[in-house]
Design an enzyme around this catalytic site. Structure first.
Site, PDB file in Angstrom:
ATOM      1  CG  ASP A  92      -2.434   1.044  -2.520  1.00 20.79           C
ATOM      2  OD1 ASP A  92      -1.335   0.849  -3.609  1.00 20.79           O
ATOM      3  OD2 ASP A  92      -2.364   2.244  -1.244  1.00 20.79           O
ATOM      4  CG  LEU A  93      -4.028   3.735  -6.216  1.00 16.94           C
ATOM      5  CD1 LEU A  93      -5.212   4.747  -6.155  1.00 16.94           C
ATOM      6  CD2 LEU A  93      -3.892   3.204  -4.153  1.00 16.94           C
ATOM      7  CB  SER A 114      -1.149  -0.183   1.076  1.00 16.34           C
ATOM      8  OG  SER A 114      -1.011   1.556   1.691  1.00 16.34           O
ATOM      9  CG  HIS A 115       0.404   4.510  -2.343  1.00 13.86           C
ATOM     10  ND1 HIS A 115       0.089   3.825  -3.071  1.00 13.86           N
ATOM     11  CD2 HIS A 115       0.702   5.516  -3.351  1.00 13.86           C
ATOM     12  CE1 HIS A 115       0.161   4.491  -4.201  1.00 13.86           C
ATOM     13  NE2 HIS A 115       0.728   5.248  -4.505  1.00 13.86           N
ATOM     14  CB  SER A 116      -0.594   4.287   3.903  1.00 12.24           C
ATOM     15  OG  SER A 116      -0.650   4.108   5.271  1.00 12.24           O
TER      16      SER A 116
END
Lengths: 136, 202
Positions: free
Chosen positions: A74-75, A13-15
């Site tokens: 995620d993206l 994920s980005h986070s």
């Protein structure tokens, strides 16, 4: 399905907190007994938002038991970074696959399936099928 | 002929240019992205410069492949794998020749640009770095300066486009009227190439 060697799951994920929480959620919902190895790879090494090839590589190596590794993302840069690492050939364990799946639901499905001893194809199928789960 | 040192100087010039323009790139990215394009590329190209000072790849192909790998592992945003793929594929296409002709390089660069399109699934007109890279690749066989002009014009032409890829695409109509940060940095990269070629009277 033999549970000898479980498929490893990597959650990108980005986070950092999102990746860690989804890993915890998926392990929790897989419940009971030994769950398949799951490793979060969220954010940048300094804790910021983004995608780190270094963290992804390390997470994949840590869950590789020789039965393959399924990577859920995620993206944006998470997708592109994993794709470009796979294209490189030597940055991820052999038999690592980017799985096309919704991040949270797919992670749960993947961990449940891998924990039950499903092989990489079964894990991938279960995670992708999570797209079909309608909520209304 | 273009030797390994030419490509090293290109990367150094690109790093300097990204440094100079980092705030501008981040400003463009604040309008339609997540305001990290300048700082991400700054970090990436600083790492490329550092690794090229430490290692000394023997061929143009090896140098570009190393630079590409470094971008993928240090940028942290989508531009990392995209520019990383551009340089790595260009490097791979150059093979292990010690020197290459401008024409060989132009062909390899076109292969790199095609790989970027494949990775990101974007096409011309989607308001991405491809809108600068595709015209540059076409012009490169003829002239470095022509490629730089084509890339700059391509980047400027993204202003009226509606974004169809990446975070900017969520903005829909509101992405219109802003120059794409990725196309802008791509133009900088090609401009650094022309600058490097001019520096040696090529």
């Amino acid at each position: 399905m033999s549970g000898e060697r479980q498929v490893g799951i990597v959650l990108v994920s980005h986070s950092g907190p999102v990746a860690e929480s989804v890993a915890e959620l998926a392990r929790g919902l897989a419940a009971g007994g030994v769950t398949a190895p799951v490793a979060p790879a969220g954010g940048l090494p300094n804790g910021g938002l983004g995608t780190s090839a270094e963290l992804i590589g390390r997470a994949a190596a840590s869950v590789d038991r020789g039965a393959g590794v399924a990577v859920l993302v995620d993206l944006g840069s998470a997708v592109l970074t994993v794709k470009s690492m796979l294209a490189e050939g030597d940055e991820l364990p052999e038999n690592t696959r980017l799985v096309d799946a919704p991040f949270v639901e797919g992670a749960v499905a993947a961990v449940v399936t891998a924990s039950a001893g499903g092989d990489l194809a079964a894990v991938e199928a279960a995670a992708s099928e999570a797209y079909g789960y309608r909520k209304t | 002929m273009l030797d390994t040192d030419f490509f090293r100087r290109w990367m150094t010039a690109a790093a300097a240019s990204v440094d100079r323009e980092a705030d501008h790139l981040t400003d463009l990215d604040s309008a339609i992205g997540d305001a990290d394009h300048g700082s991400n590329l700054q970090r990436g190209f600083a790492a490329v410069k550092a690794v090229l000072e430490k290692d000394a790849p023997a061929t143009p192909g090896a140098l570009l492949a190393l630079a590409g790998r470094q971008l993928i592992s240090t940028v942290g945003g989508a531009s990392g794998p995209l520019y990383g793929t551009l340089l790595r594929r260009t490097g791979k296409a150059l093979g292990d020749e010690a020197e290459v002709t401008q024409e060989q390089f132009a062909q390899a660069f076109a292969a790199g640009v095609a790989a970027v399109g494949q990775l990101g699934g974007a096409q011309a007109g989607d308001k991405t770095m491809l809108d600068a890279l595709l015209p540059a690749a076409e012009a490169l066989a003829l002239s470095f300066d022509g490629a730089a002009d084509a890339a700059r014009a391509g980047a400027e032409a993204t202003v009226p486009m509606r974004a169809r890829k990446g975070r900017a695409s969520y903005l829909g109509e509101r992405s219109i009227g802003h120059q794409d940060p990725g196309a802008t940095s791509a133009a900088l990269l090609v401009d650094a190439l022309a600058e490097t070629a001019d520096g040696e009277g090529a």
